[in-house]
Write a protein that holds these residues in place. Sequence first.
Motif, PDB file in Angstrom:
ATOM      1  N   ALA A  50       0.837  -1.210   0.000  1.00 51.93           N
ATOM      2  CA  ALA A  50       0.000   0.000   0.000  1.00 51.93           C
ATOM      3  C   ALA A  50       0.870   1.258   0.000  1.00 51.93           C
ATOM      4  O   ALA A  50       0.577   2.227  -0.713  1.00 51.93           O
ATOM      5  N   ALA A  51       1.943   1.260   0.773  1.00 51.54           N
ATOM      6  CA  ALA A  51       2.838   2.416   0.835  1.00 51.54           C
ATOM      7  C   ALA A  51       3.551   2.623  -0.496  1.00 51.54           C
ATOM      8  O   ALA A  51       3.741   3.763  -0.935  1.00 51.54           O
ATOM      9  N   LYS A  52       3.937   1.543  -1.157  1.00 47.56           N
ATOM     10  CA  LYS A  52       4.591   1.662  -2.471  1.00 47.56           C
ATOM     11  C   LYS A  52       3.597   2.191  -3.517  1.00 47.56           C
ATOM     12  O   LYS A  52       3.963   3.004  -4.359  1.00 47.56           O
ATOM     13  N   ASP A  53       2.351   1.718  -3.442  1.00 51.96           N
ATOM     14  CA  ASP A  53       1.318   2.229  -4.348  1.00 51.96           C
ATOM     15  C   ASP A  53       1.100   3.721  -4.121  1.00 51.96           C
ATOM     16  O   ASP A  53       0.982   4.500  -5.064  1.00 51.96           O
ATOM     17  N   ARG A  54       1.046   4.111  -2.846  1.00 49.66           N
ATOM     18  CA  ARG A  54       0.865   5.530  -2.500  1.00 49.66           C
ATOM     19  C   ARG A  54       2.056   6.351  -3.014  1.00 49.66           C
ATOM     20  O   ARG A  54       1.886   7.460  -3.520  1.00 49.66           O
ATOM     21  N   GLN A  55       3.258   5.781  -2.904  1.00 51.83           N
ATOM     22  CA  GLN A  55       4.458   6.468  -3.390  1.00 51.83           C
ATOM     23  C   GLN A  55       4.354   6.711  -4.899  1.00 51.83           C
ATOM     24  O   GLN A  55       4.658   7.807  -5.387  1.00 51.83           O
ATOM     25  N   ALA A  56       3.895   5.719  -5.630  1.00 53.05           N
ATOM     26  CA  ALA A  56       3.750   5.861  -7.079  1.00 53.05           C
ATOM     27  C   ALA A  56       2.733   6.948  -7.412  1.00 53.05           C
ATOM     28  O   ALA A  56       2.943   7.763  -8.321  1.00 53.05           O
ATOM     29  N   PHE A  57       1.626   6.988  -6.659  1.00 53.49           N
ATOM     30  CA  PHE A  57       0.619   8.022  -6.875  1.00 53.49           C
ATOM     31  C   PHE A  57       1.199   9.410  -6.600  1.00 53.49           C
ATOM     32  O   PHE A  57       1.026  10.330  -7.408  1.00 53.49           O
ATOM     33  N   ILE A  58       1.882   9.567  -5.471  1.00 45.20           N
ATOM     34  CA  ILE A  58       2.461  10.865  -5.094  1.00 45.20           C
ATOM     35  C   ILE A  58       3.457  11.335  -6.142  1.00 45.20           C
ATOM     36  O   ILE A  58       3.412  12.484  -6.587  1.00 45.20           O
ATOM     37  N   GLU A  59       4.351  10.451  -6.560  1.00 47.81           N
ATOM     38  CA  GLU A  59       5.363  10.837  -7.553  1.00 47.81           C
ATOM     39  C   GLU A  59       4.714  11.190  -8.897  1.00 47.81           C
ATOM     40  O   GLU A  59       5.126  12.141  -9.565  1.00 47.81           O
ATOM     41  N   GLY A  60       3.673  10.449  -9.265  1.00 42.86           N
ATOM     42  CA  GLY A  60       2.958  10.752 -10.508  1.00 42.86           C
ATOM     43  C   GLY A  60       2.276  12.113 -10.445  1.00 42.86           C
ATOM     44  O   GLY A  60       2.328  12.894 -11.400  1.00 42.86           O
ATOM     45  N   ARG A  61       1.648  12.392  -9.309  1.00 37.79           N
ATOM     46  CA  ARG A  61       0.953  13.681  -9.149  1.00 37.79           C
ATOM     47  C   ARG A  61       1.959  14.838  -9.106  1.00 37.79           C
ATOM     48  O   ARG A  61       1.700  15.897  -9.687  1.00 37.79           O
ATOM     49  N   ILE A  62       3.100  14.633  -8.461  1.00 38.95           N
ATOM     50  CA  ILE A  62       4.143  15.666  -8.442  1.00 38.95           C
ATOM     51  C   ILE A  62       4.583  15.976  -9.871  1.00 38.95           C
ATOM     52  O   ILE A  62       4.692  17.137 -10.265  1.00 38.95           O
TER      53      ILE A  62
END
Length: 155
Positions: A50-62
């Motif tokens: 879940a944390a890795k998925d969230r990381q991918a979302f955050i980096e994509g949004r950035i």
Amino acid sequence: MERIPITKSGYETLKKELVKLKTVERPQNIRAIEEARAHGDLSENAEFDAAKDRQAFIEGRIGELEYKLGNAEVINPDGLPKDRAVFGCTVVLENVDTGEEVQYQLVGPDESDIGQERISVSSPLGQAMLGKEPGAEVMLQAPGGKRCYEIIDII
């Protein structure tokens, strides 16, 4: 390079979101990954996934926000002509059938908020209004059927 029209307030909102992602969300997520990693076996670690998925979302949004801000063309509605509906202006409409008046500011997709009377220029109603002058009729195929509005004023 694609220019992305945006109002000053919309630009500031995206900038605040970017700062929050970089200074709050990203560091929190890094800590969450470290904590999940400390629990051991990563192959069956749902917290880690879940944390890795969230990381991918955050980096994509950035990346998305940096692109939009880097290509933004800030448009000041105050300097726009009031003779036709264009990005940034506020259009006063009257429903031809009911006589009800509404007004909307034409903004970019990232800024649209119907509750704040801001609609996207790429929405069906936004598209129908673009380039029209006061007195013009705007036809819209809505889910409840056809709607016809008259442009009363452009502010």
